[in-house]
Design an enzyme around this catalytic site. Sequence first.
Site, PDB file in Angstrom:
ATOM      1  CE  LYS A  13      -2.188  -0.912   3.877  1.00 38.38           C
ATOM      2  NZ  LYS A  13      -1.696  -2.244   4.247  1.00 38.38           N
ATOM      3  NE  ARG A  88      -4.142  -0.900  10.272  1.00 37.93           N
ATOM      4  CZ  ARG A  88      -3.097  -0.402   9.619  1.00 37.93           C
ATOM      5  NH1 ARG A  88      -3.144   0.793   9.082  1.00 37.93           N
ATOM      6  NH2 ARG A  88      -2.013  -1.137   9.506  1.00 37.93           N
ATOM      7  NE  ARG A 127       7.340  -3.843   5.028  1.00 41.21           N
ATOM      8  CZ  ARG A 127       6.073  -3.526   5.206  1.00 41.21           C
ATOM      9  NH1 ARG A 127       5.291  -3.343   4.171  1.00 41.21           N
ATOM     10  NH2 ARG A 127       5.557  -3.413   6.408  1.00 41.21           N
ATOM     11  NE  ARG A 131       6.232  -0.839   9.661  1.00 36.72           N
ATOM     12  CZ  ARG A 131       5.014  -0.789   9.145  1.00 36.72           C
ATOM     13  NH1 ARG A 131       4.831  -0.311   7.934  1.00 36.72           N
ATOM     14  NH2 ARG A 131       3.981  -1.214   9.841  1.00 36.72           N
ATOM     15  NE  ARG A 142       2.268  -4.825  11.012  1.00 34.37           N
ATOM     16  CZ  ARG A 142       3.349  -4.805  10.224  1.00 34.37           C
ATOM     17  NH1 ARG A 142       4.476  -5.341  10.653  1.00 34.37           N
ATOM     18  NH2 ARG A 142       3.302  -4.253   9.044  1.00 34.37           N
TER      19      ARG A 142
HETATM   20  P1  AMP Z   1       0.830   0.778   8.814  1.00 41.10           P
HETATM   21  O1  AMP Z   1       2.021   1.610   8.514  1.00 41.10           O
HETATM   22  O2  AMP Z   1      -0.407   1.216   8.064  1.00 41.10           O
HETATM   23  O3  AMP Z   1       1.093  -0.684   8.673  1.00 41.10           O
HETATM   24  O4  AMP Z   1       0.473   1.032  10.367  1.00 41.10           O
HETATM   25  C1  AMP Z   1       1.386   0.673  11.384  1.00 41.10           C
HETATM   26  C2  AMP Z   1       0.682   0.598  12.729  1.00 41.10           C
HETATM   27  O5  AMP Z   1       0.110   1.870  13.048  1.00 41.10           O
HETATM   28  C3  AMP Z   1      -0.489  -0.379  12.788  1.00 41.10           C
HETATM   29  O6  AMP Z   1      -0.065  -1.693  13.077  1.00 41.10           O
HETATM   30  C4  AMP Z   1      -1.308   0.228  13.934  1.00 41.10           C
HETATM   31  O7  AMP Z   1      -0.738  -0.068  15.192  1.00 41.10           O
HETATM   32  C5  AMP Z   1      -1.142   1.719  13.698  1.00 41.10           C
HETATM   33  N1  AMP Z   1      -2.188   2.254  12.773  1.00 41.10           N
HETATM   34  C6  AMP Z   1      -1.998   2.795  11.545  1.00 41.10           C
HETATM   35  N2  AMP Z   1      -3.142   3.201  11.014  1.00 41.10           N
HETATM   36  C7  AMP Z   1      -4.111   2.899  11.909  1.00 41.10           C
HETATM   37  C8  AMP Z   1      -5.525   3.043  11.922  1.00 41.10           C
HETATM   38  N3  AMP Z   1      -6.188   3.575  10.875  1.00 41.10           N
HETATM   39  N4  AMP Z   1      -6.186   2.598  13.014  1.00 41.10           N
HETATM   40  C9  AMP Z   1      -5.549   2.063  14.077  1.00 41.10           C
HETATM   41  N5  AMP Z   1      -4.227   1.890  14.122  1.00 41.10           N
HETATM   42  C10 AMP Z   1      -3.496   2.295  13.050  1.00 41.10           C
END
Ligand code: AMP
Length: 185
Positions: A13, A88, A127, A131, A142
């Site tokens: 994404k 989400r 990747r 992180r 996740r």
């Molecule tokens: P991402 O970079 O989108 O994979 O997000 C990394 C982490 O940020 C996720 O595992 C959540 O802990 C938190 N996070 C990101 N976006 C959201 C969201 N819309 N709602 C809740 N937690 C989020």
Amino acid sequence: MRIIIFGPPGAGKGTQAKLISDEYNIPHLSTGEIFRSAIKNETPLGKEVKSILDTGDLVPDEKVVGLVEEELKKEKYEDGYVLDGFPRTVPQAKAFDKILKEKNKSLDAFLQLQVPEEELIDRILSRGEGRSDDTPEKIKNRLNVYWEETQPVLNYYQEQDVVRKVEGVGSIEEIFRRIKKALED
Ligand code: AMP
């Protein structure tokens, strides 16, 4: 253009959202990046969400919605944006709908990146972004969170007839070509 890019962790994404942002000249809004940057800069928000991101759980809806609502007030989002990692959960999707309605705006596309489940873990591990939530245990959490809380968001948008499915397997360029086609069809 207002776009949501959707898919499980490891679907690509973030990479594709950046390309969409460049191609269509719209800002990329990634909630995950906002949180990671807050953690890195040790801001109050960062301190609040650090342990949540560390486990791979979700930040509470009210927090995320409030943050996105504030961010979208900035002028740069006036003519469109690509949302990555938001909404989400179904409550987040409903709250986002309300934000759009209040501004008299609508969503142009919900891009669903489809990647076979067995590819996701390998992709995240390879990747190498470094992180803190990219370890096998956290990735499993996740993915579980994704299937339980995030997947239903897709059904929510299916009812609105904005979902465009894009096969997320292949080179970055190939996938991006499919995205452009899906957006321009
Ligand atoms: P991402 O970079 O989108 O994979 O997000 C990394 C982490 O940020 C996720 O595992 C959540 O802990 C938190 N996070 C990101 N976006 C959201 C969201 N819309 N709602 C809740 N937690 C989020």
